[in-house]
Design a protein around this motif. Structure first.
Motif, PDB file in Angstrom:
ATOM      1  N   ASN A 123      40.821   3.977  32.881  1.00 31.85           N
ATOM      2  CA  ASN A 123      41.608   4.832  31.978  1.00 31.85           C
ATOM      3  C   ASN A 123      40.874   6.128  31.659  1.00 31.85           C
ATOM      4  O   ASN A 123      41.494   7.196  31.558  1.00 31.85           O
ATOM      5  N   LEU A 124      39.553   6.052  31.525  1.00 30.24           N
ATOM      6  CA  LEU A 124      38.771   7.243  31.196  1.00 30.24           C
ATOM      7  C   LEU A 124      38.782   8.258  32.333  1.00 30.24           C
ATOM      8  O   LEU A 124      38.977   9.461  32.113  1.00 30.24           O
ATOM      9  N   ILE A 125      38.600   7.780  33.577  1.00 30.81           N
ATOM     10  CA  ILE A 125      38.588   8.706  34.707  1.00 30.81           C
ATOM     11  C   ILE A 125      39.969   9.305  34.948  1.00 30.81           C
ATOM     12  O   ILE A 125      40.091  10.448  35.416  1.00 30.81           O
ATOM     13  N   TYR A 126      41.012   8.560  34.595  1.00 26.33           N
ATOM     14  CA  TYR A 126      42.372   9.102  34.714  1.00 26.33           C
ATOM     15  C   TYR A 126      42.572  10.261  33.744  1.00 26.33           C
ATOM     16  O   TYR A 126      43.204  11.275  34.083  1.00 26.33           O
ATOM     17  N   ILE A 127      41.996  10.141  32.555  1.00 23.38           N
ATOM     18  CA  ILE A 127      42.102  11.221  31.569  1.00 23.38           C
ATOM     19  C   ILE A 127      41.284  12.430  32.011  1.00 23.38           C
ATOM     20  O   ILE A 127      41.717  13.588  31.847  1.00 23.38           O
ATOM     21  N   LEU A 128      40.115  12.184  32.600  1.00 24.39           N
ATOM     22  CA  LEU A 128      39.231  13.276  33.001  1.00 24.39           C
ATOM     23  C   LEU A 128      39.730  13.995  34.253  1.00 24.39           C
ATOM     24  O   LEU A 128      39.609  15.224  34.360  1.00 24.39           O
ATOM     25  N   GLU A 129      40.283  13.250  35.220  1.00 21.84           N
ATOM     26  CA  GLU A 129      40.706  13.856  36.485  1.00 21.84           C
ATOM     27  C   GLU A 129      42.109  13.388  36.872  1.00 21.84           C
ATOM     28  O   GLU A 129      42.292  12.600  37.810  1.00 21.84           O
ATOM     29  N   PRO A 130      43.123  13.851  36.155  1.00 20.28           N
ATOM     30  CA  PRO A 130      44.498  13.407  36.456  1.00 20.28           C
ATOM     31  C   PRO A 130      45.007  13.901  37.809  1.00 20.28           C
ATOM     32  O   PRO A 130      45.948  13.326  38.355  1.00 20.28           O
ATOM     33  N   MET A 131      44.383  14.946  38.371  1.00 17.97           N
ATOM     34  CA  MET A 131      44.819  15.433  39.675  1.00 17.97           C
ATOM     35  C   MET A 131      44.349  14.514  40.810  1.00 17.97           C
ATOM     36  O   MET A 131      45.011  14.391  41.835  1.00 17.97           O
ATOM     37  N   THR A 132      43.211  13.855  40.602  1.00 21.84           N
ATOM     38  CA  THR A 132      42.680  12.948  41.627  1.00 21.84           C
ATOM     39  C   THR A 132      43.265  11.552  41.483  1.00 21.84           C
ATOM     40  O   THR A 132      43.625  10.898  42.477  1.00 21.84           O
ATOM     41  N   PHE A 133      43.361  11.097  40.238  1.00 21.24           N
ATOM     42  CA  PHE A 133      43.864   9.753  39.946  1.00 21.24           C
ATOM     43  C   PHE A 133      45.226   9.899  39.286  1.00 21.24           C
ATOM     44  O   PHE A 133      45.331  10.349  38.140  1.00 21.24           O
ATOM     45  N   THR A 134      46.281   9.526  40.004  1.00 19.46           N
ATOM     46  CA  THR A 134      47.637   9.751  39.507  1.00 19.46           C
ATOM     47  C   THR A 134      48.039   8.759  38.421  1.00 19.46           C
ATOM     48  O   THR A 134      49.025   8.992  37.719  1.00 19.46           O
ATOM     49  N   SER A 177      31.091  -2.389  42.548  1.00 20.45           N
ATOM     50  CA  SER A 177      30.657  -3.323  43.590  1.00 20.45           C
ATOM     51  C   SER A 177      29.851  -2.638  44.677  1.00 20.45           C
ATOM     52  O   SER A 177      29.408  -3.304  45.620  1.00 20.45           O
ATOM     53  N   THR A 178      29.683  -1.321  44.563  1.00 15.18           N
ATOM     54  CA  THR A 178      28.951  -0.481  45.529  1.00 15.18           C
ATOM     55  C   THR A 178      29.559  -0.552  46.928  1.00 15.18           C
ATOM     56  O   THR A 178      28.860  -0.314  47.915  1.00 15.18           O
ATOM     57  N   VAL A 179      30.843  -0.873  47.023  1.00 14.10           N
ATOM     58  CA  VAL A 179      31.524  -0.862  48.317  1.00 14.10           C
ATOM     59  C   VAL A 179      31.857   0.577  48.712  1.00 14.10           C
ATOM     60  O   VAL A 179      31.560   1.023  49.822  1.00 14.10           O
ATOM     61  N   GLY A 180      32.485   1.298  47.777  1.00 16.56           N
ATOM     62  CA  GLY A 180      32.759   2.711  48.002  1.00 16.56           C
ATOM     63  C   GLY A 180      33.655   2.993  49.194  1.00 16.56           C
ATOM     64  O   GLY A 180      33.219   3.522  50.209  1.00 16.56           O
ATOM     65  N   TYR A 181      34.943   2.636  49.085  1.00 14.51           N
ATOM     66  CA  TYR A 181      35.864   2.888  50.179  1.00 14.51           C
ATOM     67  C   TYR A 181      36.071   4.378  50.445  1.00 14.51           C
ATOM     68  O   TYR A 181      36.351   4.784  51.565  1.00 14.51           O
ATOM     69  N   GLY A 182      35.940   5.191  49.412  1.00 10.37           N
ATOM     70  CA  GLY A 182      36.119   6.620  49.590  1.00 10.37           C
ATOM     71  C   GLY A 182      37.552   7.079  49.499  1.00 10.37           C
ATOM     72  O   GLY A 182      37.842   8.256  49.753  1.00 10.37           O
ATOM     73  N   ASP A 183      38.495   6.168  49.153  1.00 11.29           N
ATOM     74  CA  ASP A 183      39.890   6.593  49.019  1.00 11.29           C
ATOM     75  C   ASP A 183      40.085   7.445  47.769  1.00 11.29           C
ATOM     76  O   ASP A 183      41.006   8.259  47.710  1.00 11.29           O
ATOM     77  N   PHE A 184      39.240   7.251  46.749  1.00  6.51           N
ATOM     78  CA  PHE A 184      39.261   8.095  45.556  1.00  6.51           C
ATOM     79  C   PHE A 184      37.832   8.547  45.274  1.00  6.51           C
ATOM     80  O   PHE A 184      36.910   7.706  45.239  1.00  6.51           O
ATOM     81  N   VAL A 185      37.661   9.865  45.079  1.00  3.68           N
ATOM     82  CA  VAL A 185      36.330  10.425  44.829  1.00  3.68           C
ATOM     83  C   VAL A 185      36.425  11.403  43.662  1.00  3.68           C
ATOM     84  O   VAL A 185      37.248  12.328  43.699  1.00  3.68           O
ATOM     85  N   PRO A 186      35.621  11.217  42.603  1.00  2.00           N
ATOM     86  CA  PRO A 186      35.636  12.176  41.498  1.00  2.00           C
ATOM     87  C   PRO A 186      35.028  13.508  41.925  1.00  2.00           C
ATOM     88  O   PRO A 186      34.089  13.543  42.723  1.00  2.00           O
ATOM     89  N   HIS A 187      35.564  14.594  41.365  1.00  2.00           N
ATOM     90  CA  HIS A 187      35.098  15.926  41.756  1.00  2.00           C
ATOM     91  C   HIS A 187      34.378  16.645  40.623  1.00  2.00           C
ATOM     92  O   HIS A 187      33.567  17.540  40.893  1.00  2.00           O
TER      93      HIS A 187
END
Length: 281
Positions: A172-183, A197-207
């Motif tokens: 919820n916090l990252i959605y508030i900070l970056e609504p353009m990246t996380f819809t 989990s340190t998997v890091g698929y890379g489908d979402f990346v904070p900018h």
């Protein structure tokens, strides 16, 4: 006394004899040669049925040739499971206890597709997955592993719940900070869980800098949290491997190198003998 025959009795205390005794050994006593052979046979049968079911989900050319044969094979495997389930009820020392047990419920779920119409395709597919669980509970080492983890379930559930709560909060916090990246917040929760989990698929990346800082905190906290899960499982598996003897007083399983039982402080006779031998040397 050594060499004395083990008497098998039912819940009323009556001795099992004849066919019921033979079936009890065959179906339940997996440590005996007869039961071990039957257990291996059922594992191979389940494996073949699961593999055939998976082949039927592909678009291979062989599917068109073998589709009907695989369906017939699965049907007769289900019939065999149903017969085995009824025989287990008949041969069990405590029939009601077996029917309510985890193994009994898995056996029942395995044969339920026989009672359902073919139109219930999704339900039948889901019930067929019970055969995979049947494989797990049929292997003694796997059963011992789950038994050893039973005492740590509260701790494991606590750690997993903490991971879930952090994922939801940070999502919820990252959605508030970056609504353009996380819809939406669900995408944020997915990203936070994958990051922890340190998997890091890379489908979402904070900018943003704040988002990257949040990700760094998630990575560090995830290493700590998932390490706790690994540590708990490792300790339990280590105890399962090392606790190979039983205390004569409290009957807890302990390591063979313990001089005293850690549960009741009773001296262990086998260690006294070993110590005397070492002193003599």
């Amino acid at each position: 006394m050594a060499g004395e025959a083990v008497v098998t009795r039912d819940q009323q205390g009556k001795e099992l004899v004849g066919l019921r005794l033979w079936l009890n050994v065959l179906l339940f006593e997996v440590e005996r040669p007869l039961g071990r052979i039957f257990n291996v046979f059922m594992l191979l049968l389940i494996t073949a049925a699961v593999f055939g079911s998976m082949v039927n989900t592909t678009e291979l050319a062989a599917q068109a040739v073998w589709n009907d044969q695989i369906d017939q094979f699965e049907y007769w495997v289900l019939v065999a499971f149903a017969i085995e389930y009824l025989l287990r009820i008949y041969a069990a020392r405590n029939r009601w206890h077996y029917m309510r047990s985890f193994n009994g419920l898995v056996d029942l779920i395995t044969v339920l597709p026989l009672l359902l119409a073919e139109s219930a395709f999704v339900v039948i597919r889901l019930l067929r997955l019970a055969r995979v669980i049947r494989v797990a509970v049929s292997i003694p080492v796997v059963r011992s592993l789950f038994t050893s983890l039973r005492g740590s379930m509260r701790l494991l559930m606590g750690v997993l719940m903490t991971i879930a709560l952090i994922s939801v909060l940070v999502g919820n916090l990252i959605y508030i900070l970056e609504p353009m990246t996380f819809t939406n917040a669900f995408e944020g929760a997915w990203w936070s869980l994958v990051t922890m989990s340190t998997v890091g698929y890379g489908d979402f990346v904070p900018h943003s800098a704040v988002g990257k800082t949040l990700a760094a905190g998630l990575i560090m906290s995830g290493i700590c949290m998932f390490s706790m899960v690994t540590a708990v499982i490792s300790v339990r598996v280590g105890r399962m491997i090392n606790n190979v003897i039983q205390c004569e007083k409290c009957h807890h399983r302990i390591a063979e190198d313990f001089l005293y039982c850690p549960h009741c402080a009773t001296a262990q006779p086998h260690m006294r003998v070993a110590a005397d031998v070492d002193d003599d040397i």
